[in-house]
Design an enzyme around this catalytic site. Structure first.
Site, short mmCIF file in Angstrom:
data_model
loop_
_atom_site.label_atom_id
_atom_site.label_comp_id
_atom_site.label_asym_id
_atom_site.label_seq_id
_atom_site.Cartn_x
_atom_site.Cartn_y
_atom_site.Cartn_z
N GLN A 131 0.84 -1.20 0.00
CA GLN A 131 0.00 0.00 0.00
C GLN A 131 0.88 1.26 0.00
OE1 GLN A 131 -1.80 0.64 3.83
NE2 GLN A 131 -3.63 1.59 2.97
N GLY A 132 0.95 1.94 -1.13
CA GLY A 132 1.75 3.16 -1.21
C GLY A 132 0.89 4.38 -0.92
N SER A 134 1.10 6.40 2.69
CA SER A 134 1.79 7.37 3.55
C SER A 134 3.06 7.90 2.90
CB SER A 134 2.18 6.72 4.88
OG SER A 134 1.06 6.18 5.51
N SER A 166 4.38 -1.35 4.15
CA SER A 166 4.53 -2.71 4.70
C SER A 166 4.75 -3.72 3.58
CB SER A 166 3.28 -3.12 5.48
OG SER A 166 3.09 -2.26 6.55
N GLU A 248 -9.64 -1.56 5.31
CA GLU A 248 -8.46 -1.85 6.11
C GLU A 248 -8.80 -1.88 7.60
OE1 GLU A 248 -5.22 0.98 5.69
OE2 GLU A 248 -3.87 -0.29 6.86
N SER A 378 -4.08 6.50 12.97
CA SER A 378 -3.73 6.43 14.40
C SER A 378 -4.98 6.43 15.29
CB SER A 378 -2.83 7.61 14.78
OG SER A 378 -3.60 8.78 14.85
N GLU A 380 -5.76 8.39 17.70
CA GLU A 380 -6.36 9.73 17.87
C GLU A 380 -7.22 10.08 16.66
OE1 GLU A 380 -3.16 9.01 18.35
OE2 GLU A 380 -3.08 9.18 20.53
#
Ligand SMILES: Cc1cc2nc3c(=O)[nH]c(=O)nc-3n(C[C@H](O)[C@H](O)[C@H](O)COP(=O)(O)OP(=O)(O)OC[C@H]3O[C@@H](n4cnc5c(N)ncnc54)[C@H](O)[C@@H]3O)c2cc1C
Length: 395
Positions: A131-132, A134, A166, A248, A378, A380
């Site tokens: 997965q490209g 970030s 990843s 995801e 994340s 948050e």
């Protein structure tokens, strides 16, 4: 709503049980699911036999259409397969990002040609995807991504850097978010696909706190991407990306509770803390916290089943996947913290003969346990989604 008769399911259960016992290699029985990307990249002979058998049967992606080699079954049938695998001490060897998030998204947004090309190898487990998304300057604020794709007539030329990708060093293909219009933040993003063997693609592994290198920096220099590998419309990638992230989170929310666990807290506590005269774990406070953690795990599973049922009825569970991801992360982190506490001074090992295999696994699990509150968006950021979409608070 799909509904399958109990008799149909019990015949099917018998068929599945028989097939698993005929095909599942006994050497793999009760092994923790070897679904880490590294384990999938370097399988043993028996793991390959099992992957190929499940891939050919289409039961690794049971509800996907038969046109792509999958089984085209109902969710009820899929649940029977999962239950029978667990009962036999087996696991589903068809996984990874292709199954968890890219395949479901391509089913929704891909062209007929893209589905025919990409879904069968995912169903068979032949190809892994990375997965490209970030970038060094675009994580939570993904919409700020800068990797550029310039229109060169019959292809795009992609330049930029991704990070935390990843399994990039082992993957065959990448689904990648690129900027196709620098003047429109949200409507200037597209989703493209390319093989990781394309010239100009370079994956450099990053070392994690638990000693593994399961993700990479990904450098893209003049990478040629054929235009037929654009998913959805040009500049329409943001909506597709959001959908993919929902898949995801839903997959991550259920990820650690269905696998065969590598160790049991109760057994660890009996061994390292001891038992009282009644055969119970000797420390009552610890005992209560282990039970609380197990109860939370069970409540989580029931809630996951309810969410699946609601999704089947057409309910909007997109924000619920954020709640589920955070709940699963908390339960899993508490579990690894308890395991470390139970081990005492045996819970500080990194390597060497003074520590057993289980002790080292507990330590590495504890360290890796930090990752789920970051990946897939994340903790948050999930709280932000929950406060806005479920609680209706102002953003
Ligand atoms: C093990 C692992 C695997 C990963 N795999 C992949 C992968 O395969 N592909 C991929 O594209 N990415 C992957 N990621 C990246 C992951 O999606 C990002 O790390 C994540 O989205 C957070 O982005 P960031 O690291 O840039 O942190 P930042 O966005 O810089 O956040 C830093 C801190 O600020 C907080 N924060 C940021 N914005 C807000 C806000 N609006 N409100 C409140 N708090 C905020 C965050 O919660 C965090 O604590 C992976 C990450 C990990 C840890």
């Amino acid at each position: 709503m799909e509904h399958v008769g109990a008799a149909d399911l019990s015949d099917f259960r018998e068929e599945v049980g028989r097939w698993i016992s005929d095909n599942f290699p006994v050497s793999l029985k009760n092994m923790a699911n070897p679904m880490s990307r590294e384990a999938m990249a370097f399988p043993t002979e028996d793991q390959e036999i099992w992957r190929k058998a499940m891939g050919a049967k289409g039961w690794g992606t049971p509800t996907w259409p038969t046109a792509y080699g999958a089984a085209g079954l109902t969710r009820d049938h899929a649940r029977v397969i999962q239950q029978e695998l667990l009962r036999a001490g087996a696991y589903n060897p068809i996984g990874g990002m292709g199954v968890m998030m890219f395949g479901p998204t391509l089913l929704e947004y891909g062209t007929a040609a893209q589905k025919a090309q990409h879904l069968p190898p995912i169903v068979r487990g032949d190809f892994q995807w990375c997965q490209g998304f970030s970038e060094p300057g675009a994580g939570s604020d993904l919409v700020s991504l800068q990797t550029r794709a310039d229109d060169k007539g019959d292809h795009f030329l992609v330049n930029g850097q991704k990070t935390w990708t990843s399994g990039a060093q082992w993957a065959e293909w990448c689904f990648c978010l690129v900027r196709t219009n620098p003047h429109d933040k949200y409507n200037g993003i597209s989703l493209v696909l390319f093989p990781m063997s394309t010239p100009g693609v370079e994956a450099r592994p990053i070392k994690l706190i638990n000693g593994n290198s399961s993700f990479c920096e990904l450098f893209l220099t003049d990478v040629k991407v054929s235009k037929d590998q654009l998913v959805g419309s040009l500049n329409g990638g943001w909506a597709i990306a959001k959908r993919l992230l929902q898949h995801e989170r839903t997959a991550l929310a259920g990820s650690t509770t269905t696998a065969v666990e590598a160790y049991s807290l109760r057994e660890l506590a009996r061994k390292y803390v001891g038992t009282d005269a009644g055969g119970r774990i000797a420390n009552p406070d610890l005992r209560a916290r282990i039970v609380a953690n197990e109860m939370e795990g069970r409540i989580f599973k029931q809630t996951a089943l309810r969410a699946t049922a609601e999704a089947k009825e057409g309910g909007d569970v997109s924000a619920l996947s954020s709640m589920m991801k955070n709940a699963n992360t908390r339960q899993m982190q508490q579990r690894t913290e308890l395991a470390i506490e139970i081990l005492g001074h045996q819970g500080i090992g990194w390597e060497g003969d003074s520590f057993s295999e289980t002790e080292l696994t507990v330590v590495r699990d504890f360290l890796y346990g930090k990752a789920p509150s970051i990946y897939g968006g994340s903790q948050e950021v999930q709280y932000n989604i929950i406060s806005k979409r479920i609680l209706g608070l102002p953003s």
